[in-house]
Write an enzyme that holds these catalytic residues in place. Sequence first.
Site, PDB file in Angstrom:
ATOM      1  N   TYR A  57       0.802  -1.230   0.000  1.00  0.00           N
ATOM      2  CA  TYR A  57       0.000   0.000   0.000  1.00  0.00           C
ATOM      3  C   TYR A  57       0.833   1.279   0.000  1.00  0.00           C
ATOM      4  O   TYR A  57       0.318   2.358   0.273  1.00  0.00           O
ATOM      5  CB  TYR A  57      -0.929   0.010   1.225  1.00  0.00           C
ATOM      6  CG  TYR A  57      -1.801  -1.211   1.338  1.00  0.00           C
ATOM      7  CD1 TYR A  57      -2.652  -1.591   0.307  1.00  0.00           C
ATOM      8  CD2 TYR A  57      -1.768  -2.008   2.481  1.00  0.00           C
ATOM      9  CE1 TYR A  57      -3.454  -2.727   0.404  1.00  0.00           C
ATOM     10  CE2 TYR A  57      -2.573  -3.136   2.590  1.00  0.00           C
ATOM     11  CZ  TYR A  57      -3.412  -3.491   1.553  1.00  0.00           C
ATOM     12  OH  TYR A  57      -4.207  -4.598   1.649  1.00  0.00           O
ATOM     13  N   ASN A 103      25.298   6.722  19.262  1.00  0.00           N
ATOM     14  CA  ASN A 103      24.271   5.827  19.790  1.00  0.00           C
ATOM     15  C   ASN A 103      23.183   6.618  20.520  1.00  0.00           C
ATOM     16  O   ASN A 103      22.570   6.138  21.466  1.00  0.00           O
ATOM     17  CB  ASN A 103      24.877   4.768  20.734  1.00  0.00           C
ATOM     18  CG  ASN A 103      23.936   3.589  20.935  1.00  0.00           C
ATOM     19  OD1 ASN A 103      23.151   3.252  20.049  1.00  0.00           O
ATOM     20  ND2 ASN A 103      24.005   2.969  22.107  1.00  0.00           N
ATOM     21  N   THR A 129      16.842  19.030  27.449  1.00  0.00           N
ATOM     22  CA  THR A 129      16.900  17.579  27.530  1.00  0.00           C
ATOM     23  C   THR A 129      16.392  17.040  26.199  1.00  0.00           C
ATOM     24  O   THR A 129      15.684  17.734  25.464  1.00  0.00           O
ATOM     25  CB  THR A 129      16.044  17.051  28.698  1.00  0.00           C
ATOM     26  OG1 THR A 129      16.241  15.640  28.831  1.00  0.00           O
ATOM     27  CG2 THR A 129      14.568  17.339  28.478  1.00  0.00           C
ATOM     28  N   SER A 130      16.764  15.835  25.876  1.00  0.00           N
ATOM     29  CA  SER A 130      16.353  15.269  24.587  1.00  0.00           C
ATOM     30  C   SER A 130      14.849  15.341  24.398  1.00  0.00           C
ATOM     31  O   SER A 130      14.341  15.588  23.299  1.00  0.00           O
ATOM     32  CB  SER A 130      16.805  13.811  24.472  1.00  0.00           C
ATOM     33  OG  SER A 130      18.199  13.732  24.462  1.00  0.00           O
ATOM     34  N   HIS A 157     -33.066  -5.065  14.096  1.00  0.00           N
ATOM     35  CA  HIS A 157     -32.785  -6.445  14.518  1.00  0.00           C
ATOM     36  C   HIS A 157     -32.785  -7.396  13.323  1.00  0.00           C
ATOM     37  O   HIS A 157     -33.053  -8.585  13.462  1.00  0.00           O
ATOM     38  CB  HIS A 157     -33.799  -6.926  15.568  1.00  0.00           C
ATOM     39  CG  HIS A 157     -34.020  -5.957  16.676  1.00  0.00           C
ATOM     40  ND1 HIS A 157     -33.121  -5.788  17.703  1.00  0.00           N
ATOM     41  CD2 HIS A 157     -35.030  -5.071  16.894  1.00  0.00           C
ATOM     42  CE1 HIS A 157     -33.573  -4.851  18.517  1.00  0.00           C
ATOM     43  NE2 HIS A 157     -34.716  -4.394  18.045  1.00  0.00           N
ATOM     44  N   SER A 197     -13.687 -13.075  -8.157  1.00  0.00           N
ATOM     45  CA  SER A 197     -13.416 -14.387  -7.570  1.00  0.00           C
ATOM     46  C   SER A 197     -12.603 -15.201  -8.558  1.00  0.00           C
ATOM     47  O   SER A 197     -12.830 -15.138  -9.770  1.00  0.00           O
ATOM     48  CB  SER A 197     -14.730 -15.113  -7.247  1.00  0.00           C
ATOM     49  OG  SER A 197     -14.489 -16.481  -6.932  1.00  0.00           O
ATOM     50  N   SER A 198     -11.683 -16.007  -8.028  1.00  0.00           N
ATOM     51  CA  SER A 198     -10.851 -16.820  -8.918  1.00  0.00           C
ATOM     52  C   SER A 198     -11.640 -17.963  -9.539  1.00  0.00           C
ATOM     53  O   SER A 198     -11.198 -18.557 -10.542  1.00  0.00           O
ATOM     54  CB  SER A 198      -9.653 -17.375  -8.141  1.00  0.00           C
ATOM     55  OG  SER A 198     -10.099 -18.212  -7.085  1.00  0.00           O
ATOM     56  N   SER A 243       8.956   5.895  24.281  1.00  0.00           N
ATOM     57  CA  SER A 243       9.789   6.220  23.132  1.00  0.00           C
ATOM     58  C   SER A 243       9.559   5.264  21.979  1.00  0.00           C
ATOM     59  O   SER A 243       9.312   5.670  20.837  1.00  0.00           O
ATOM     60  CB  SER A 243      11.267   6.204  23.530  1.00  0.00           C
ATOM     61  OG  SER A 243      12.083   6.513  22.433  1.00  0.00           O
ATOM     62  N   THR A 244       9.613   3.964  22.263  1.00  0.00           N
ATOM     63  CA  THR A 244       9.427   2.984  21.189  1.00  0.00           C
ATOM     64  C   THR A 244       7.987   2.956  20.703  1.00  0.00           C
ATOM     65  O   THR A 244       7.706   2.745  19.524  1.00  0.00           O
ATOM     66  CB  THR A 244       9.874   1.579  21.655  1.00  0.00           C
ATOM     67  OG1 THR A 244       9.861   0.701  20.553  1.00  0.00           O
ATOM     68  CG2 THR A 244       8.977   1.034  22.752  1.00  0.00           C
TER      69      THR A 244
END
Length: 457
Positions: free
Chosen positions: A14, A87, A119-120, A168, A297-298, A342-343
């Site tokens: 996609y 790092n 700070t970061s 319903h 459909s196949s 963070s992750t």
Amino acid sequence: MSTITALSPLDGRYAAKLSTLRPIMSEHGYMQRRVQVEVAWFIALSDAGFPEFKPLSVGARAYLLGLVKNFSEADSAAIKEIEKTTNHDVKAVEYWIKSKFEARPELERAAEFVHFACTSEDINNTSHALQLRAGRDQVVLPSLDRIVLKLREMASLYADVPMLSRTHGQTASPTTVGKELANVVVRLQGAVERISAVKIMGKMNGAVGNYNAHLAAWPDFDWEAFSRRVVEKHEPEGLGLTFQPYSIQIEPHDYMAELFDAVARANTILVDLSRDIWGYVSLGYFKQKLKDGEIGSSTMPHKVNPIDFENAEGNLGLANALLRHLSEKLPISRWQRDLTDSTVLRNIGVALGYATLAYSSLLTGLNKLELNEEALQADLDASWEVLAEPIQTVMRRFGVPGAYEKLKEVTRGKTVTAEALHGLIQSLEIPQAEKDRLLAMTPGSYTGKAAELARRV
């Protein structure tokens, strides 16, 4: 990596459908906004009146803003190369900016004011905020607006087309196709308003939210007011966000939870719509425009599957699973912070990606639909029992005892014909004008204010 070796279908199968979102929510987009925040902070520091950092020249400012505006994938790759040594991704951004000061004495002299007292998370939270604002305003809201517009057009076009309702799953008082679509328009408009109303927030207040390092450098300076100016001032000099005055090391992420919940609510409405349209296609109320060469459909050549609505439903479910985890997890952080956010935050683009993909599929499906008025009319013609409701209501108006029970006995579980109902109407002790009105009524004409309501949206 190619589209057929990508692990995620968002970057594989996609990929082409997400070209508007990728520059914003990718890691490249994240890096660009980190550079934007660092540059905005740096320029603001030069204007703060500190004798150690004189105001930058016009040329230096233009150069710095150009680093943001012209930020390329090659620049992102250069930062990633620096990160192999540090790092640390934010430190790599700082070093990359400083590397761009080489042979520019004015900027080289001020290099230590890059990332000054930050700070970061001061950089990261504001960068995520910039991404979210752009993703919301440039992709999510326009996509939803296009769906609302299409549904509003359909509501108007089909305002007068009668349709058998099914409560319903059973035959019920008729409506119109336009009114059923108008219901979705109103719901979705409310959801869009809630998404738009969320304030996108940012904080720049140091390691634990108290301006400790800032005040160590200049104890008498109003750092909170300065930080607010940087966060709230319009771009490019500032960030154009809403200032968050209280935080731990991280911005609390409550606004993110609010935003993701709002998007998930819109998605839930669209799941409901996708399933309903799927059902109407199954009943034959809608046909789908055919495209030469497509196969449903196949093994079954006659089939034209409602795949766009099925894709939308599936991807909306994936989006909401991620959005709900984000909204539940992100506001929770141990003590002054832990790194679990963070992750998780790196998957915001994935969540919005599945939502964006779903919006595209849904709009494609809506644009393929063709109304099958013959099928709608056939269902109505076979459902005269739905007129039991107006007949017994008129009977009640004129005090006919046991009106509900009499109609229940005549209609429940039976095949009801127009002739049977007309015979019952003729036998009623009510004014002749009311008998004539009931006799003229058909399942297709018994739609109440449906057409008027459809046109109102």
